[in-house]
Design an enzyme around this catalytic site. Structure first.
Site, PDB file in Angstrom:
ATOM      1  N   LYS A 108       0.794  -1.070   0.168  1.00  0.00           N
ATOM      2  CA  LYS A 108       0.114  -0.082  -0.036  1.00  0.00           C
ATOM      3  C   LYS A 108       0.804   1.197  -0.063  1.00  0.00           C
ATOM      4  CE  LYS A 108      -1.719   1.580   3.946  1.00  0.00           C
ATOM      5  NZ  LYS A 108      -1.695   3.103   4.143  1.00  0.00           N
ATOM      6  N   ASN A 109       1.761   1.364   1.064  1.00  0.00           N
ATOM      7  CA  ASN A 109       2.561   2.439   1.159  1.00  0.00           C
ATOM      8  C   ASN A 109       3.697   2.874   0.043  1.00  0.00           C
ATOM      9  OD1 ASN A 109       1.035   2.907   3.440  1.00  0.00           O
ATOM     10  ND2 ASN A 109       2.765   2.464   4.804  1.00  0.00           N
ATOM     11  N   CYS A 117      -5.506   8.063   9.388  1.00  0.00           N
ATOM     12  CA  CYS A 117      -5.451   7.265  10.708  1.00  0.00           C
ATOM     13  C   CYS A 117      -5.163   8.269  11.873  1.00  0.00           C
ATOM     14  CB  CYS A 117      -4.491   6.068  10.694  1.00  0.00           C
ATOM     15  SG  CYS A 117      -4.815   4.745  10.295  1.00  0.00           S
ATOM     16  N   ARG A 119      -0.044  14.573  12.721  1.00  0.00           N
ATOM     17  CA  ARG A 119       0.705  14.326  11.408  1.00  0.00           C
ATOM     18  C   ARG A 119       0.895  15.488  10.579  1.00  0.00           C
ATOM     19  NH1 ARG A 119      -1.049   8.174   9.408  1.00  0.00           N
ATOM     20  NH2 ARG A 119       0.880   8.363   8.280  1.00  0.00           N
ATOM     21  N   ASP A 127       4.722   0.750  11.619  1.00  0.00           N
ATOM     22  CA  ASP A 127       3.452   0.175  11.232  1.00  0.00           C
ATOM     23  C   ASP A 127       3.456  -1.477  11.677  1.00  0.00           C
ATOM     24  OD1 ASP A 127       2.761   2.386  10.102  1.00  0.00           O
ATOM     25  OD2 ASP A 127       3.107   1.678   8.009  1.00  0.00           O
ATOM     26  N   ARG A 150      -8.527  -0.458   4.537  1.00  0.00           N
ATOM     27  CA  ARG A 150      -7.761   0.402   3.971  1.00  0.00           C
ATOM     28  C   ARG A 150      -6.355  -0.041   3.814  1.00  0.00           C
ATOM     29  NH1 ARG A 150      -6.233   4.556   7.751  1.00  0.00           N
ATOM     30  NH2 ARG A 150      -5.073   5.097   5.826  1.00  0.00           N
TER      31      ARG A 150
HETATM   32  C1  UD1 Z   1       4.371   7.053   6.193  1.00  0.00           C
HETATM   33  C2  UD1 Z   1       3.394   5.699   5.890  1.00  0.00           C
HETATM   34  C3  UD1 Z   1       3.031   5.306   7.324  1.00  0.00           C
HETATM   35  C4  UD1 Z   1       4.179   4.989   8.001  1.00  0.00           C
HETATM   36  C5  UD1 Z   1       5.134   6.270   8.138  1.00  0.00           C
HETATM   37  C6  UD1 Z   1       6.325   5.966   8.924  1.00  0.00           C
HETATM   38  C7  UD1 Z   1       2.335   6.221   4.020  1.00  0.00           C
HETATM   39  C8  UD1 Z   1       1.036   6.652   3.198  1.00  0.00           C
HETATM   40  N1  UD1 Z   1       2.149   6.135   5.145  1.00  0.00           N
HETATM   41  O1  UD1 Z   1       3.718   7.971   6.754  1.00  0.00           O
HETATM   42  O2  UD1 Z   1       2.174   3.989   7.054  1.00  0.00           O
HETATM   43  O3  UD1 Z   1       3.768   4.661   9.264  1.00  0.00           O
HETATM   44  O4  UD1 Z   1       5.451   6.671   6.822  1.00  0.00           O
HETATM   45  O5  UD1 Z   1       7.262   4.862   8.146  1.00  0.00           O
HETATM   46  O6  UD1 Z   1       3.068   5.936   3.219  1.00  0.00           O
HETATM   47  N2  UD1 Z   1       6.401  14.681  10.533  1.00  0.00           N
HETATM   48  C9  UD1 Z   1       6.663  16.035  10.717  1.00  0.00           C
HETATM   49  N3  UD1 Z   1       6.447  17.028   9.775  1.00  0.00           N
HETATM   50  C10 UD1 Z   1       6.238  16.479   8.361  1.00  0.00           C
HETATM   51  C11 UD1 Z   1       6.369  15.071   8.218  1.00  0.00           C
HETATM   52  C12 UD1 Z   1       6.279  14.128   9.210  1.00  0.00           C
HETATM   53  O7  UD1 Z   1       6.764  16.469  11.637  1.00  0.00           O
HETATM   54  O8  UD1 Z   1       6.190  17.289   7.373  1.00  0.00           O
HETATM   55  C13 UD1 Z   1       6.780  13.671  11.652  1.00  0.00           C
HETATM   56  C14 UD1 Z   1       5.376  13.091  11.893  1.00  0.00           C
HETATM   57  O9  UD1 Z   1       4.511  13.789  12.648  1.00  0.00           O
HETATM   58  C15 UD1 Z   1       5.745  11.605  12.539  1.00  0.00           C
HETATM   59  C16 UD1 Z   1       7.190  11.381  11.609  1.00  0.00           C
HETATM   60  O10 UD1 Z   1       7.482  12.538  11.119  1.00  0.00           O
HETATM   61  O11 UD1 Z   1       5.892  11.749  13.721  1.00  0.00           O
HETATM   62  C17 UD1 Z   1       7.227  10.337  10.468  1.00  0.00           C
HETATM   63  O12 UD1 Z   1       6.125  10.875   9.458  1.00  0.00           O
HETATM   64  P1  UD1 Z   1       6.312  10.406   8.141  1.00  0.00           P
HETATM   65  O13 UD1 Z   1       7.713   9.488   7.733  1.00  0.00           O
HETATM   66  O14 UD1 Z   1       6.223  11.496   7.322  1.00  0.00           O
HETATM   67  O15 UD1 Z   1       5.193   9.507   7.925  1.00  0.00           O
HETATM   68  P2  UD1 Z   1       4.207   9.514   6.728  1.00  0.00           P
HETATM   69  O16 UD1 Z   1       4.750   9.727   5.366  1.00  0.00           O
HETATM   70  O17 UD1 Z   1       3.128  10.149   7.128  1.00  0.00           O
END
Ligand code: UD1
Length: 420
Positions: free
Chosen positions: A19-20, A118, A123, A308, A400
């Site tokens: 999915k991701n 979720c 986020r 995850d 999902r």
């Molecule tokens: C993706 C995955 C999710 C997985 C996560 C970590 C998808 C659709 N989702 O989510 O399933 O759990 O990677 O492997 O691929 N953060 C910030 N600012 C930002 C972006 C992120 O502070 O602009 C923080 C978030 O709050 C969190 C951390 O960084 O604490 C990790 O987030 P991120 O790696 O961006 O995860 P996602 O891309 O949302």
């Protein structure tokens, strides 16, 4: 889902497409003009359908070809696409934020409602926005909608990510593909999904070089061409079934895995005394004579232990032979499953970002709620191992991310049934 627990799983299943990985790779099509991006191994999931709807709403025609051995989508992209992302659809899933980079790079502007998804903690997308600003975008947020635009083209830059965010890395890589000049992004996420995205960008002609030190170098180009790429296997789904096999003391084989993608989990399972063998792209889980040893786990960006898989590991450790700890360092609210597991007789105490799990001999069936996608998966595998009947409510979260989970579990001999 109604589960009659306590039956050891037996049999062979095949891993779905990730999915991701599929979500960003699908968004790559928005860089095309009058061309086609064809993707294989795209899983059939709610989030994927939402992404298809988001992309189609921008004017792309998605041709879906699914049969027993095929799961292909061809995105036929017109010469012009829309730049306003649908609010109803965007709010359905966090992954909608992946449209920001490609639509901005392709159209010179984008409006994107801040995404939903979720409930696993805050986020934000500040890192995505900061990187795009560095590339020359003007960004304003009004009434929960991000409006970004750029005069002329985005400009290649050296960008340092304050945290190796998966989504920010993906958005910036896609944006950099049509930027003027070279972009170097440092401290990027190194999840396997990033390699899949790099391959998808290369297949449409973008020169992308991932560097071993945690950086990526992208040469922006004028226009891309049609391409064809395969979505990698879903490492999180694989690990969910591995843990289901272990928790039920089952004997299962999972095909189409990439062992190097699940190294961290296999290392921790080995430490806990689980019995398995890996041969090429197949893992076999053997029934163990003893319960798992207690272990300590800390979630981290890849190649660390994936957040995850944390809830599913929590479920498995709830029946280990002693006290385990799990520290969650990526998302704040990822222990919502613990109170549900406790209803099944688990003994888990949460203090801030640490869970202390006192293993019990057996879980007992109960009515529980899936609070988010991976929490739902954890409760299902707990239910499979528990004594008696478990009902997991709010399965909408689970759909999902898990394709045909009821059918896959039934093929392994589990007694599960969807009830309304
Ligand atoms: C993706 C995955 C999710 C997985 C996560 C970590 C998808 C659709 N989702 O989510 O399933 O759990 O990677 O492997 O691929 N953060 C910030 N600012 C930002 C972006 C992120 O502070 O602009 C923080 C978030 O709050 C969190 C951390 O960084 O604490 C990790 O987030 P991120 O790696 O961006 O995860 P996602 O891309 O949302």
């Amino acid at each position: 889902m109604k589960i009659n627990g306590g039956i050891p799983l037996k049999g062979t299943i095949k891993t779905q497409g990730a999915k991701n990985a599929a979500l960003p790779v699908m968004a790559v099509c928005l860089l095309l003009r009058g061309q086609t991006l064809t993707l294989d191994n795209v899983p059939d999931l709610y989030d994927i359908n939402t992404m298809i709807a988001l992309i189609e709403d921008l004017g792309v025609n998605a041709e879906i070809m699914r049969s027993e051995n095929k799961s292909q989508i061809a995105f036929h992209v017109p010469e012009e696409i829309k730049w306003e992302v649908s609010e109803n659809l965007a709010r359905k899933m966090r992954g909608s934020s992946l449209l920001l980079g490609p639509v901005l790079a392709s159209c010179g502007r984008v409006s994107l409602p801040l995404p939903g998804g979720c409930s696993i903690g805050a986020r934000p997308i500040d890192l995505h926005l900061k990187g795009l600003k560095q590339m020359g975008a003007d960004i304003e947020i009004q009434n929960g909608i991000v409006h970004a635009s750029v005069k002329g083209k985005l400009r290649g830059r050296r960008i340092y990510l304050d945290f190796p965010s998966v989504g920010a890395t993906e958005n910036l890589m896609m944006a950099a593909s049509l930027a003027k000049g070279e972009t170097i992004i440092e401290n990027i996420a190194r999840e396997p999904e990033i390699d899949n995205l790099a391959a998808a960008l290369r297949c449409i002609g973008v020169p992308v070089e991932l560097e071993g030190t945690g950086g990526v170098r992208i040469q922006g180009i004028e226009s891309v061409h049609s391409g064809h790429e395969r979505v990698i296997p879903d490492r999180i789904e694989t690990c969910t079934y591995i843990l289901a096999g272990i928790m039920t003391n089952g004997h299962i084989k999972i095909e189409d895995i990439v062992p190097s993608h699940i190294d961290a989990i296999l290392a921790k399972l080995e430490e806990a005394g689980a019995k398995f063998s890996v041969r090429r792209n197949v893992i076999e889980i053997f029934p163990a004579k003893k319960r798992l040893h207690p272990i300590s786990v800390k979630t981290m960006p890849y190649p660390g232990f994936p957040t995850d898989s944390q809830p599913q590991m929590g479920a498995a450790l709830s029946i280990a032979r002693g006290v385990s700890t799990i520290e969650e360092s990526v998302f704040q609210a990822r222990f919502l499953y613990a109170q549900e597991l406790n209803r099944m007789g688990a003994d888990i105490q949460i203090s801030r970002d640490v869970a202390v799990i006192r293993g019990v001999e057996r879980l007992k069936g109960a009515n529980v709620k899936a609070t988010d996608l991976r929490a739902g998966a954890a409760l299902i595998i707990a239910g499979l191992s528990a004594e008696g009947e478990t009902i997991v409510e709010d399965m909408v979260h689970v759909w999902r991310g898990y394709e045909a989970i009821d059918k896959k579990l039934k093929s392994l001999g589990a007694q599960v049934e969807l009830v309304s």
